[in-house]
Design an enzyme around this catalytic site. Structure first.
Site, PDB file in Angstrom:
ATOM      1  CB  SER A 145      -0.872   0.013   1.254  1.00 44.87           C
ATOM      2  OG  SER A 145      -1.487   1.275   1.417  1.00 44.87           O
ATOM      3  CE1 TYR A 158      -3.720  -2.206   5.159  1.00 42.46           C
ATOM      4  CE2 TYR A 158      -2.943  -0.022   4.516  1.00 42.46           C
ATOM      5  CZ  TYR A 158      -3.489  -1.246   4.185  1.00 42.46           C
ATOM      6  OH  TYR A 158      -3.812  -1.525   2.876  1.00 42.46           O
TER       7      TYR A 158
HETATM    8  P1  NDP Z   1     -11.095  -6.725   0.322  1.00 36.62           P
HETATM    9  O1  NDP Z   1     -11.357  -6.715   1.795  1.00 36.62           O
HETATM   10  O2  NDP Z   1     -12.066  -6.071  -0.589  1.00 36.62           O
HETATM   11  O3  NDP Z   1     -10.845  -8.213  -0.164  1.00 36.62           O
HETATM   12  C1  NDP Z   1      -9.985  -9.023   0.574  1.00 36.62           C
HETATM   13  C2  NDP Z   1     -10.016 -10.436   0.041  1.00 36.62           C
HETATM   14  O4  NDP Z   1      -9.137 -11.228   0.844  1.00 36.62           O
HETATM   15  C3  NDP Z   1     -11.372 -11.097   0.158  1.00 36.62           C
HETATM   16  O5  NDP Z   1     -11.479 -12.074  -0.836  1.00 36.62           O
HETATM   17  C4  NDP Z   1     -11.313 -11.715   1.553  1.00 36.62           C
HETATM   18  O6  NDP Z   1     -12.240 -12.776   1.708  1.00 36.62           O
HETATM   19  C5  NDP Z   1      -9.876 -12.196   1.586  1.00 36.62           C
HETATM   20  N1  NDP Z   1      -9.311 -12.251   2.931  1.00 36.62           N
HETATM   21  C6  NDP Z   1      -9.259 -11.270   3.850  1.00 36.62           C
HETATM   22  N2  NDP Z   1      -8.653 -11.699   4.961  1.00 36.62           N
HETATM   23  C7  NDP Z   1      -8.319 -12.995   4.740  1.00 36.62           C
HETATM   24  C8  NDP Z   1      -7.669 -13.986   5.517  1.00 36.62           C
HETATM   25  N3  NDP Z   1      -7.242 -13.738   6.756  1.00 36.62           N
HETATM   26  N4  NDP Z   1      -7.472 -15.199   4.967  1.00 36.62           N
HETATM   27  C9  NDP Z   1      -7.898 -15.463   3.707  1.00 36.62           C
HETATM   28  N5  NDP Z   1      -8.525 -14.572   2.933  1.00 36.62           N
HETATM   29  C10 NDP Z   1      -8.733 -13.350   3.447  1.00 36.62           C
HETATM   30  O7  NDP Z   1      -9.647  -6.045   0.216  1.00 36.62           O
HETATM   31  P2  NDP Z   1      -8.909  -5.299  -0.995  1.00 36.62           P
HETATM   32  O8  NDP Z   1      -9.098  -5.999  -2.264  1.00 36.62           O
HETATM   33  O9  NDP Z   1      -9.195  -3.860  -0.902  1.00 36.62           O
HETATM   34  O10 NDP Z   1      -7.396  -5.470  -0.486  1.00 36.62           O
HETATM   35  C11 NDP Z   1      -6.501  -6.418  -1.017  1.00 36.62           C
HETATM   36  C12 NDP Z   1      -5.083  -5.985  -0.646  1.00 36.62           C
HETATM   37  O11 NDP Z   1      -4.846  -4.681  -1.194  1.00 36.62           O
HETATM   38  C13 NDP Z   1      -4.844  -5.864   0.863  1.00 36.62           C
HETATM   39  O12 NDP Z   1      -3.560  -6.342   1.171  1.00 36.62           O
HETATM   40  C14 NDP Z   1      -4.931  -4.362   1.109  1.00 36.62           C
HETATM   41  O13 NDP Z   1      -4.159  -3.968   2.217  1.00 36.62           O
HETATM   42  C15 NDP Z   1      -4.344  -3.829  -0.191  1.00 36.62           C
HETATM   43  N6  NDP Z   1      -4.712  -2.449  -0.474  1.00 36.62           N
HETATM   44  C16 NDP Z   1      -6.014  -2.072  -0.709  1.00 36.62           C
HETATM   45  C17 NDP Z   1      -6.311  -0.757  -0.964  1.00 36.62           C
HETATM   46  C18 NDP Z   1      -7.713  -0.287  -1.228  1.00 36.62           C
HETATM   47  O14 NDP Z   1      -7.929   0.941  -1.270  1.00 36.62           O
HETATM   48  N7  NDP Z   1      -8.671  -1.157  -1.430  1.00 36.62           N
HETATM   49  C19 NDP Z   1      -5.262   0.284  -0.989  1.00 36.62           C
HETATM   50  C20 NDP Z   1      -3.953  -0.213  -0.734  1.00 36.62           C
HETATM   51  C21 NDP Z   1      -3.696  -1.523  -0.494  1.00 36.62           C
HETATM   52  P3  NDP Z   1     -12.804 -13.205   3.178  1.00 36.62           P
HETATM   53  O15 NDP Z   1     -12.982 -11.923   3.969  1.00 36.62           O
HETATM   54  O16 NDP Z   1     -14.082 -13.904   2.891  1.00 36.62           O
HETATM   55  O17 NDP Z   1     -11.767 -14.105   3.776  1.00 36.62           O
END
Ligand code: NDP
Length: 256
Positions: A145, A158
């Protein structure tokens, strides 16, 4: 042209059911990779798998909480059996956040954020190493990020987890170059996903984001997955150890 596709390659993408991970699964599969993904929610996962099968993509999935050491081991065992002990691509995408002032965090919250964002990426890298090496050509992409590069008010734990991930990328890139494993890191700014949609619904907050972003909008998951796919292609074979922001220009925007 095989430099610009992923045909014949295998990939493991964590957190593929929503947001950036979902876009990455689709992008890699569209470009010809066989993909295994995971999430914690079985119903959502099977729904996604059905959708991908109907699009003709070769995607499998397992339920896995990436913050659990034993479940990470099971995930890698599954990927290893699916892909004959070889893996070309590992995408460490899972990440979460709790936003609050530093003095308000509990030690449990610290551990949860670190285990999900950093420990999972570290351990999955360790577990995937023999498979990546065995494939002969490997690429790891960490989803970090801009919060790991500059202060963005999203919480200090974070930011620390992502800052550590950025440095870990550089260490692995140097350590595993001899095994033909490249490691790169993608650092997004606000991307419309379930993680932040509730924040972007607040007009005042959205206006503040827009005012800090030269391209004057948040990004879309597809705008991150395209870079991730490129970093896995033979076309990027001399790129390793890099942290690349996908941020609409936010991190280069000084005072204006
Ligand atoms: P979302 O929360 O929209 O999606 C996260 C995905 O990961 C879901 O499929 C969720 O499914 C899964 N997930 C979350 N926690 C776990 C876990 N412990 N084990 C297995 N699966 C998990 O997140 P984003 O797509 O926004 O984020 C993805 C990455 O991008 C992250 O690392 C985030 O920090 C990074 N990011 C996002 C930004 C943004 O603005 N969106 C900006 C900068 C970085 P489920 O909850 O059902 O397990």
């Amino acid at each position: 042209n095989s430099r610009w596709c992923l045909t014949g390659l295998t990939a493991l993408v964590t957190g593929g059911t929503r947001g950036i991970g979902h876009a990455i699964v689709e992008e890699l599969a569209e470009l010809g990779a066989r993909v295994h993904t995971c999430s914690r929610n079985e119903a959502e996962l099977s729904c996604c798998l059905q959708e991908w099968a109907s699009k003709g993509f070769t995607v499998t999935g397992s339920v896995c909480d990436a913050s659990s050491s034993s479940q990470r081991q099971q995930l890698l065992d599954k990927a290893s059996s699916l892909f004959d002990g070889k893996l070309n691509i590992l995408i460490n995408n899972v990440g979460t956040n709790i936003r609050k002032p530093t003095i308000e965090y509990t030690i449990e919250e610290y551990s949860m954020i670190m285990a999900t964002n950093l420990e999972s990426a570290f351990h999955l890298g360790q577990l995937a190493y023999p498979l990546l090496k065995a494939s002969g050509v490997g690429s790891i992409v960490f989803i970090s990020s801009v919060a790991g590069l500059v202060h963005v008010g999203s919480g200090s734990i974070y930011g620390a987890s992502k800052g550590a991930m950025n440095q870990f990328t550089k260490n692995l890139a140097c350590e595993w170059a001899k095994d033909n494993i490249r490691c790169n890191c993608v650092a997004p700014w606000y991307i419309r996903t379930s993680l932040v949609e509730h924040l972007l619904e607040n007009k005042e907050f959205l206006d503040k984001i827009i005012s800090q972003t030269p391209l004057r909008r948040p990004g879309e998951p597809k705008e991150v997955s395209s870079l991730v796919a490129f970093l896995c292609m033979p076309a990027s074979s001399y790129i390793t150890g890099q942290i690349i922001s996908v941020d609409g220009g936010m991190t280069v925007h000084g005072f204006s």
